[in-house]
Design an enzyme around this catalytic site. Structure first.
Site, PDB file in Angstrom:
ATOM      1  N   ILE A 140       0.872  -0.839   0.168  1.00 61.52           N
ATOM      2  CA  ILE A 140       0.001  -0.069  -0.272  1.00 61.52           C
ATOM      3  C   ILE A 140       0.691   0.989  -0.235  1.00 61.52           C
ATOM      4  CG2 ILE A 140      -0.475   0.321   2.642  1.00 61.52           C
ATOM      5  CD1 ILE A 140      -3.036   1.083   1.401  1.00 61.52           C
ATOM      6  N   ASP A 183       0.795  -0.392   9.776  1.00 62.89           N
ATOM      7  CA  ASP A 183       1.326   1.001  10.341  1.00 62.89           C
ATOM      8  C   ASP A 183       2.463   2.107  10.533  1.00 62.89           C
ATOM      9  OD1 ASP A 183       0.261   3.166  12.168  1.00 62.89           O
ATOM     10  OD2 ASP A 183       0.474   2.397  14.183  1.00 62.89           O
TER      11      ASP A 183
END
Length: 169
Positions: free
Chosen positions: A11, A34
């Site tokens: 991503i 994250d």
């Protein structure tokens, strides 16, 4: 109408208006998506997250909510941080997982984002079962009114891609 597309990959390599980060409530980085977002995006993201913690979110970002920061060095304008629920043996609250997608789209609309990349929220260390997570994600995006033109689910591996593909079928 929002177009939903699937991509298998990283991503943090997507070129979109906003990348959704499956954050932990501290907003200060962690593992999985994250950690990758913070590493690739650089220190500007962490600096804004620290400012958010010092002002509006002293106790952290609540599960199911979303907030935006700069995207730093990512090929995006913003990162939308959302905190997914932890799935345990007793199950998890599907409304909280759906809220992550709805709230992220709400923030995207406030920002004027037209393209948004989502990971499979809560399916990593938070252990939400992939098939159920894919169902909740796709149904929520399909039924949430938004000005976002493209929602791109960016899925890390074959298993995730196949689960989301079945739901889009």
């Amino acid at each position: 109408m929002t177009t939903i597309t699937l991509v298998q990959g990283d991503i943090t390599r997507e070129s979109v208006d906003a990348i959704v980060n499956a954050a932990n409530s501290s907003l200060l980085g962690g593992g999985g998506v994250d950690g990758a977002v913070h590493r690739r995006g650089g220190p500007a993201i962490l600096a804004e997250c620290r400012r958010l913690r010092a002002s509006h979110y002293g106790k952290g970002l609540p599960t199911g909510r979303a907030v935006a920061t700069t995207a730093g060095d990512l090929d995006a304008r913003w990162v939308i941080h959302t905190v997914g629920p932890v799935y345990q043996e007793s199950g998890g609250d599907p409304a909280l997982l759906a809220s992550c997608y709805r709230e992220s789209l709400r923030v995207a609309d406030e920002l004027g984002a037209r393209t948004v990349a989502f990971p499979a929220i809560s399916t990593g260390v938070y252990r939400w079962p992939m098939d159920d997570a894919a169902r909740i994600a796709v149904e929520t995006v399909r039924h949430t009114p938004t000005a976002v033109e493209e929602v791109r689910f960016v899925l890390f591996d074959d298993r995730a891609y196949e689960a989301f593909s079945r739901r889009l079928g």
